[in-house]
Design an enzyme around this catalytic site. Structure first.
Site, PDB file in Angstrom:
ATOM      1  N   HIS A 183       8.675  -3.100 -43.106  1.00 26.81           N
ATOM      2  CA  HIS A 183       7.355  -3.181 -42.958  1.00 26.81           C
ATOM      3  C   HIS A 183       6.840  -2.178 -42.119  1.00 26.81           C
ATOM      4  O   HIS A 183       5.830  -2.375 -41.505  1.00 26.81           O
ATOM      5  CB  HIS A 183       6.754  -4.559 -42.567  1.00 26.81           C
ATOM      6  CG  HIS A 183       5.580  -4.908 -43.091  1.00 26.81           C
ATOM      7  ND1 HIS A 183       4.328  -4.291 -43.115  1.00 26.81           N
ATOM      8  CD2 HIS A 183       5.527  -6.178 -44.018  1.00 26.81           C
ATOM      9  CE1 HIS A 183       3.331  -4.838 -43.801  1.00 26.81           C
ATOM     10  NE2 HIS A 183       4.133  -5.922 -44.125  1.00 26.81           N
ATOM     11  N   GLU A 206       6.485  -1.011 -49.395  1.00 27.04           N
ATOM     12  CA  GLU A 206       7.506  -1.841 -48.936  1.00 27.04           C
ATOM     13  C   GLU A 206       8.346  -1.947 -50.311  1.00 27.04           C
ATOM     14  O   GLU A 206       7.810  -2.531 -51.378  1.00 27.04           O
ATOM     15  CB  GLU A 206       7.136  -3.056 -48.559  1.00 27.04           C
ATOM     16  CG  GLU A 206       6.178  -3.218 -47.328  1.00 27.04           C
ATOM     17  CD  GLU A 206       5.113  -4.177 -47.127  1.00 27.04           C
ATOM     18  OE1 GLU A 206       5.487  -5.216 -47.283  1.00 27.04           O
ATOM     19  OE2 GLU A 206       3.828  -3.998 -47.442  1.00 27.04           O
ATOM     20  N   HIS A 231       6.469 -13.438 -45.950  1.00 28.81           N
ATOM     21  CA  HIS A 231       7.584 -12.706 -45.127  1.00 28.81           C
ATOM     22  C   HIS A 231       8.425 -13.637 -44.407  1.00 28.81           C
ATOM     23  O   HIS A 231       8.729 -13.405 -43.344  1.00 28.81           O
ATOM     24  CB  HIS A 231       6.765 -11.719 -44.350  1.00 28.81           C
ATOM     25  CG  HIS A 231       5.825 -10.821 -44.930  1.00 28.81           C
ATOM     26  ND1 HIS A 231       6.343 -10.106 -46.166  1.00 28.81           N
ATOM     27  CD2 HIS A 231       4.666  -9.969 -44.543  1.00 28.81           C
ATOM     28  CE1 HIS A 231       5.401  -9.386 -46.361  1.00 28.81           C
ATOM     29  NE2 HIS A 231       4.526  -9.172 -45.550  1.00 28.81           N
TER      30      HIS A 231
HETATM   31  C1  BGC Z   1       1.378  -8.144 -47.728  1.00 32.44           C
HETATM   32  C2  BGC Z   1      -0.277  -8.111 -47.091  1.00 32.44           C
HETATM   33  C3  BGC Z   1      -0.066  -8.449 -45.651  1.00 32.44           C
HETATM   34  C4  BGC Z   1       0.663  -7.566 -44.827  1.00 32.44           C
HETATM   35  C5  BGC Z   1       0.865  -8.114 -43.433  1.00 32.44           C
HETATM   36  C6  BGC Z   1       1.929  -6.995 -46.991  1.00 32.44           C
HETATM   37  O1  BGC Z   1       3.147  -6.955 -47.357  1.00 32.44           O
HETATM   38  O2  BGC Z   1       1.131  -7.484 -48.951  1.00 32.44           O
HETATM   39  O3  BGC Z   1      -1.037  -8.950 -48.123  1.00 32.44           O
HETATM   40  O4  BGC Z   1      -1.432  -8.871 -45.146  1.00 32.44           O
HETATM   41  O5  BGC Z   1       1.818  -7.475 -45.418  1.00 32.44           O
HETATM   42  O6  BGC Z   1       1.566  -9.214 -43.554  1.00 32.44           O
END
Ligand code: BGC
Length: 382
Positions: free
Chosen positions: A208, A346, A134
Site C-alpha cells: 500500500h 495496489e 485490508h
Molecule cells: C482503498 C481506499 C482506502 C485506502 C486506505 C485503499 O486501498 O481502496 O478506499 O481509503 O486504501 O485504507
C-alpha cells in the site's frame, strides 16, 4: 559445542557481508539495519536500508513490512523520496492510512464483512462501515514480521515472514506468509509474495505505498501522467463494494489507456467518481502473457522526469488517489499530507472476490502455494 561455534562464526560472517554497521552512511550495494523504535508491547522494531550500486535506496521496516522511504533519481540524477511515510515505528503503530504497508490477509474490502467457504460462513470485523477493509482491525500492517537479509551481485533483498494464525481476524487456516523485497541495481523494487495454509482460506496480499514522484510532501499528484493497461474496471456501490459488473473504460473518466493527467477528469460530475470521492477503483489488468508479470500501469511526473512502471502477475490494480488523506497527521520530517498528495497502485485480486462468483478465485487450499510478484520499476524521461 564445536559445531555451535562453527555455526556462530559462519552466521556472523554471513551477516557481516550483508549488514553494514548501524549509524554508518549506507554504502552502495549494501543493507544497513537500524533501530526504528518499539511496538506498543515493547518489542524492538527495525528499519532495513537497502542501497543499490547506483545510490537508490529503499527503507523497509519489519513493523507491518512497510516501505518507509524510496529514494530514486530524477532526470538530473537528484534523489527524492517518492513515498509517504513516518519517521519512527510509532507513526506506523498509529497509522490509519496503510502508508507503505503490507496488506493482508485480504487487501481491500469484503462486503458485509463475511464470506462463505464450503457452506460455512466466516464473520470478520466491520472496520469500514458494514465491510471489512485490508484484513481487519489488526491486519498484517500491524504485525511484527521476522526479517532476513540477502545480498546478491546486482540486488539487495529483505525477506519478511509472518504466521497468521487460524482464526486471526476471523480468517480460517494457519497462513504462513513470506514477502521478499528486492532492490535491484536497475532501480526496481520487486515484491514477491508467497503463502501456504493448513485449511481452505482466502488470500489477497498487496503493498500500500502512496507515491508522489515529485517527492513526498511536495504537493498534489494531479499533474502526474498515468497510463493503466486496462479496458475494463469494476464499478462500485456507495460502500465501495464492486457491483459485479465489468464496465468498459471507453468514454469514461476511467480510460487511462493513453497517458492522461490524474487530475484531468477527477472532479467530473460522474457517478463512480462521486462514489469514490475521486479514483478508488479496481482496474482489470490487460495481460500480456499467460504467466509472468504484465505491465499494469505507467506514471510520469513531467517536471522531474521520474517514471514508475508497475509490473505484476496479479489480475487487478486498485488505483486510489489519496482521497481520504486530510493533512492532519504529520509525516516524515513533519510534512503534512493533504488530500490527493499521493496515489496508490495496489496490485491484487479484485475487491470482494470471496463474494463475487464472476471474479477470479482468491481461495487457497492446503497443499497449494500462493505466489505473486509485483515490480515497481523506476527510470527517467528526458
Ligand atoms: C482503498 C481506499 C482506502 C485506502 C486506505 C485503499 O486501498 O481502496 O478506499 O481509503 O486504501 O485504507
Amino acid at each position: 559445542m564445536k559445531r555451535w561455534m562453527t555455526l556462530t562464526i559462519f552466521t556472523g560472517a554471513l551477516l557481516m557481508t550483508t549488514l553494514a554497521p548501524a549509524g554508518e552512511t549506507p554504502q552502495p550495494g549494501s543493507t544497513t539495519k537500524k533501530s526504528f523504535g518499539k511496538t506498543p508491547d515493547g518489542q524492538p522494531v527495525d528499519l532495513y536500508v537497502l542501497t543499490n550500486k547506483s545510490g537508490a535506496e529503499g527503507s523497509i521496516t519489519n513493523y507491518g513490512g512497510a516501505v518507509v522511504s524510496l529514494k530514486v533519481p530524477d532526470r538530473s540524477g537528484k534523489l527524492a523520496d517518492v513515498v509517504l511515510g513516518y519517521d519512527t515505528a510509532d507513526g506506523y503503530v498509529n497509522d490509519k492510512s496503510y502508508f507503505g504497508a503490507l496488506v493482508g490477509r485480504y487487501g481491500n474490502r469484503i462486503g458485509h464483512a463475511q464470506f462463505v467457504l464450503d457452506g460455512k460462513t466466516y464473520t470478520l470485523a466491520k472496520n469500514n462501515g458494514e465491510n471489512s477493509l485490508h484484513g481487519g482491525i489488526k491486519g498484517f500492517n500491524k504485525a511484527l514480521w521476522k526479517a532476513k537479509t540477502f545480498s546478491k551481485k546486482d540486488c539487495q533483498s529483505l525477506e519478511l515472514s509472518y504466521l497468521s494464525k487460524d482464526g486471526e481476524e476471523g480468517f480460517p487456516g494457519n497462513l504462513k506468509v513470506i514477502v521478499t523485497y528486492t532492490l535491484t541495481d536497475a532501480n526496481a523494487l520487486r515484491i514477491e509474495y508467497s503463502a501456504t495454509t493448513d485449511k481452505k482460506t482466502v488470500v489477497n496480499l498487496t503493498s500500500h505505498s502512496y507515491f508522489n514522484l515529485a517527492g513526498q510532501g511536495s504537493g498534489d499528484i494531479l499533474g502526474h501522467l498515468l497510463t493503466i493497461q486496462a479496458d475494463k474496471f469494476t464499478p462500485v456501490d456507495a460502500s465501495l463494494i464492486p457491483t459485479g459488473e465489468f464496465r468498459d473504460v471507453g468514454g469514461t473518466p476511467f480510460d487511462f489507456r493513453k497517458p492522461t493527467a490524474i487530475g484531468a477528469r477527477i472532479d467530473r460530475d460522474e457517478e463512480q467518481l462521486k462514489l469514490g470521492n475521486g479514483y478508488d477503483h479496481n482496474f482489470v489488468v490487460r495481460r500480456s502473457a499467460d504467466t509472468g508479470e504484465s505491465l499494469a500501469a505507467r506514471v510520469v511526473e513531467p517536471a522531474s522526469g521520474r517514471v514508475m512502471e508497475v509490473w505484476t502477475t496479479e489480475p487487478g490494480v486498485q488505483f486510489y488517489t489519496g482521497n481520504f488523506l486530510d493533512g492532519k497527521t504529520p509525516g516524515k520530517g513533519g510534512v503534512a499530507y493533504p488530500r490527493r498528495n499521493a496515489f496508490c497502485l495496489e496490485t491484487q485480486h479484485y475487491p470482494d472476490s470471496p463474494n463475487q462468483p464472476k471474479f477470479p478465485s482468491v481461495v487457497l487450499n492446503p497443499g497449494e502455494r500462493y505466489n505473486t510478484i509485483t515490480t515497481y520499476k523506476f527510470s527517467v524521461e528526458k
